[in-house]
Write an enzyme that holds these catalytic residues in place. Structure first.
Site, PDB file in Angstrom:
ATOM      1  N   ARG A 185      16.083  36.734  14.148  1.00  0.00           N
ATOM      2  CA  ARG A 185      16.342  36.071  13.059  1.00  0.00           C
ATOM      3  C   ARG A 185      15.265  36.311  11.662  1.00  0.00           C
ATOM      4  O   ARG A 185      15.692  36.299  10.781  1.00  0.00           O
ATOM      5  CB  ARG A 185      16.904  34.706  13.365  1.00  0.00           C
ATOM      6  CG  ARG A 185      17.948  34.495  14.036  1.00  0.00           C
ATOM      7  CD  ARG A 185      18.238  33.073  14.541  1.00  0.00           C
ATOM      8  NE  ARG A 185      19.790  32.785  14.511  1.00  0.00           N
ATOM      9  CZ  ARG A 185      20.034  31.823  15.208  1.00  0.00           C
ATOM     10  NH1 ARG A 185      19.224  31.041  15.661  1.00  0.00           N
ATOM     11  NH2 ARG A 185      21.417  31.680  15.235  1.00  0.00           N
ATOM     12  N   LYS A 214      31.219  26.343  25.469  1.00  0.00           N
ATOM     13  CA  LYS A 214      31.838  25.350  24.760  1.00  0.00           C
ATOM     14  C   LYS A 214      33.173  25.463  24.661  1.00  0.00           C
ATOM     15  O   LYS A 214      33.524  26.104  23.274  1.00  0.00           O
ATOM     16  CB  LYS A 214      30.847  25.145  23.520  1.00  0.00           C
ATOM     17  CG  LYS A 214      29.567  24.940  23.729  1.00  0.00           C
ATOM     18  CD  LYS A 214      28.700  24.442  22.520  1.00  0.00           C
ATOM     19  CE  LYS A 214      27.329  24.932  22.482  1.00  0.00           C
ATOM     20  NZ  LYS A 214      27.046  26.291  22.102  1.00  0.00           N
ATOM     21  N   GLY A 225      24.341  34.209  18.193  1.00  0.00           N
ATOM     22  CA  GLY A 225      24.183  33.113  19.431  1.00  0.00           C
ATOM     23  C   GLY A 225      23.739  33.732  20.434  1.00  0.00           C
ATOM     24  O   GLY A 225      23.007  34.823  20.381  1.00  0.00           O
ATOM     25  N   GLY A 253      27.849  29.972  15.623  1.00  0.00           N
ATOM     26  CA  GLY A 253      28.728  29.020  15.222  1.00  0.00           C
ATOM     27  C   GLY A 253      29.283  29.098  13.700  1.00  0.00           C
ATOM     28  O   GLY A 253      30.508  29.097  13.500  1.00  0.00           O
TER      29      GLY A 253
HETATM   30  P1  AMP Z   1      28.047  29.090  24.083  1.00  0.00           P
HETATM   31  O1  AMP Z   1      26.922  28.323  23.283  1.00  0.00           O
HETATM   32  O2  AMP Z   1      29.160  28.287  24.153  1.00  0.00           O
HETATM   33  O3  AMP Z   1      28.208  30.712  23.568  1.00  0.00           O
HETATM   34  O4  AMP Z   1      27.562  29.059  25.585  1.00  0.00           O
HETATM   35  C1  AMP Z   1      26.579  30.057  26.268  1.00  0.00           C
HETATM   36  C2  AMP Z   1      26.307  29.437  27.752  1.00  0.00           C
HETATM   37  O5  AMP Z   1      27.294  29.745  28.508  1.00  0.00           O
HETATM   38  C3  AMP Z   1      25.253  30.420  28.294  1.00  0.00           C
HETATM   39  O6  AMP Z   1      23.831  29.685  28.519  1.00  0.00           O
HETATM   40  C4  AMP Z   1      25.894  30.897  29.459  1.00  0.00           C
HETATM   41  O7  AMP Z   1      24.960  30.761  30.563  1.00  0.00           O
HETATM   42  C5  AMP Z   1      26.863  29.735  29.615  1.00  0.00           C
HETATM   43  N1  AMP Z   1      27.890  30.367  30.485  1.00  0.00           N
HETATM   44  C6  AMP Z   1      28.514  31.641  30.523  1.00  0.00           C
HETATM   45  N2  AMP Z   1      29.411  31.671  31.653  1.00  0.00           N
HETATM   46  C7  AMP Z   1      29.279  30.623  32.365  1.00  0.00           C
HETATM   47  C8  AMP Z   1      29.738  29.907  33.556  1.00  0.00           C
HETATM   48  N3  AMP Z   1      30.851  30.838  34.172  1.00  0.00           N
HETATM   49  N4  AMP Z   1      29.459  28.752  33.909  1.00  0.00           N
HETATM   50  C9  AMP Z   1      28.634  27.845  32.972  1.00  0.00           C
HETATM   51  N5  AMP Z   1      28.138  28.410  32.054  1.00  0.00           N
HETATM   52  C10 AMP Z   1      28.388  29.506  31.987  1.00  0.00           C
END
Ligand code: AMP
Length: 395
Positions: A34, A197, A350, A374
């Site tokens: 960044r 999320k 991200g 985001g």
């Molecule tokens: P986000 O911020 O929504 O893009 O989420 C990213 C996070 O999702 C990362 O830290 C990953 O470790 C987590 N993630 C990916 N797959 C899984 C899973 N099957 N179970 C739990 N967390 C996960």
């Protein structure tokens, strides 16, 4: 949108919002993507000999209090090295006394803007108060923190009410890429969504169903989809509040003839740990006590085949817990499939951007690596983002 081309910076006091929200481990920046992304705009302005540049940025969520864990000091060191120029870190109290004495000259980074509770305040009058202070000496505001343009915050949005505001080169490029994907994608157009999320991403799924030809769902969010399709998901991440919304997305995908592809096999473990026992199960046979932490080999192939035949690919969110080596294979396979793809490829910021850097893959292997996870999702969702709207209005 107004850009750097619409203004001259010679002799001007410039206020610039950057996104320096970089990962810091034991006081060291582990990924400076960044900061690097801010250099073209800063260099272009510096070449015109401005009187001063005052950069505002945040790091983490200090929640309106001064907390040195979230100091921008490491960022300032790195920025100074990259620019090959001295850069001064300014404490908030010093800035406000310097502004009143009109003493600013050179390049400054104001200490974490989120140390001031007014930055993220819900109260417009509090934000305006801070915005007025920040713009007291400024002749122009350059917005270049794409990662924060979806936030209605003082240094992103309200400052534009007091000085002419333009977009920097980073925002300009991000918007050009996402407009191309949003308005005129070459087809087939494939989107890979992962991460944890679900509630945040479900709205974008709805919008993408009207645009993309195929939607590959991985990561923690996949289990809410599998559950909505009637499968048991054991102890995997599950967002029961999103089930109805997910069911409706699945129906819309069918009606719009969008290929909605969910995992057919997964890597499961009993614990959220990289040393626990793990095995590969079909996605419709996850046992109680086990949680899915990555996509399995059959799903990797399914995803890779779909990516290979795509003319546009957008990827947002890791398809597994890539931070732990035993659950990083799926994310790795998606990243390599995108590298191999000859179409227009976009990494949506991200954690997916962090994942490709962690894999040692150069950003040049992709057409665009966004700095805003985001923000790019909300843009693709079709939302009007406050930090961009304020760059559209008449000066
Ligand atoms: P986000 O911020 O929504 O893009 O989420 C990213 C996070 O999702 C990362 O830290 C990953 O470790 C987590 N993630 C990916 N797959 C899984 C899973 N099957 N179970 C739990 N967390 C996960």
């Amino acid at each position: 949108m107004r850009t750097l081309d619409s203004i001259s910076f010679a002799g001007k006091h410039v206020l610039l919002r950057a996104d320096f929200n970089v990962p810091i481990e034991s006081g060291e920046i582990s990924d400076d993507g960044r900061i690097q992304a801010a250099i073209p705009t800063l260099s272009e302005i510096l070449n015109q000999n401005p009187a001063s540049i005052l950069i505002t940025a945040h790091l983490g969520r200090p929640d309106g209090v001064v907390d040195q864990t979230y100091s921008l000091a490491p960022v300032v060191n790195r920025l100074s090295k990259l620019l090959k120029k001295p850069v001064n870190l300014l404490a908030h109290q010093d800035l406000f006394s310097m502004l009143s004495q009109q003493e600013l000259s050179g390049i400054y980074v104001l200490e974490n803007i989120r140390f001031d509770p007014r930055e993220t305040s819900k109260s417009e009058s509090e934000r305006i108060q801070l915005a007025k202070e920040l713009t007291r000496l400024a002749d122009v505001f350059v917005s270049d923190g794409f990662g924060v343009v979806h936030r209605k915050q003082a240094s992103v949005y309200d400052v534009a009410k007091f000085v002419p505001a333009v977009a920097g080169r980073l925002i300009e490029r991000e918007i050009e890429v996402f407009n191309r994907v949003l308005n005129n994608p070459s087809r087939p157009y494939t989107v890979i969504l992962g991460g944890a999320k679900v509630a945040d991403k479900i709205k974008v799924v709805d919008n993408l169903i009207q645009q993309a030809d195929s939607l590959l769902i991985g990561g923690g969010m996949a289990y809410t989809f599998l559950h909505a399709m009637g499968f048991e998901v054991g102890d995997s991440l599950l967002d029961l509040d999103s089930i109805e919304a997910v069911k409706s997305s699945i129906e819309k995908a069918e009606a719009n003839q969008v290929d909605l592809i969910v995992p057919v096999d997964v890597v499961v473990s009993r614990e959220f740990s990289d040393s626990a026992e793990r095995k590969i199960l079909d996605a419709d046979a996850i046992e109680t006590g086990w949680m899915g932490l990555d996509i399995g080999p059959k799903t990797q192939k399914l995803f890779a085949d779909q990516i290979a035949k795509s003319a546009t690919v957008v990827w947002n969110g890791p398809v597994g817990v890539f931070e732990m080596l035993p659950f990083s294979e799926g994310t790795k396979s998606v990243a390599y499939a995108i590298v191999e793809c000859s179409g227009f490829t976009v990494i949506g910021g991200g954690d997916s951007a962090a994942a490709i850097r962690a894999l040692g893959l150069s950003e040049n292997l992709f057409d665009h690596v966004s700095t805003g996870g985001g923000a790019s999702l909300e843009y693709l969702e079709g939302k009007q983002l406050p930090g961009l709207m304020c760059l559209m209005e008449d000066m």
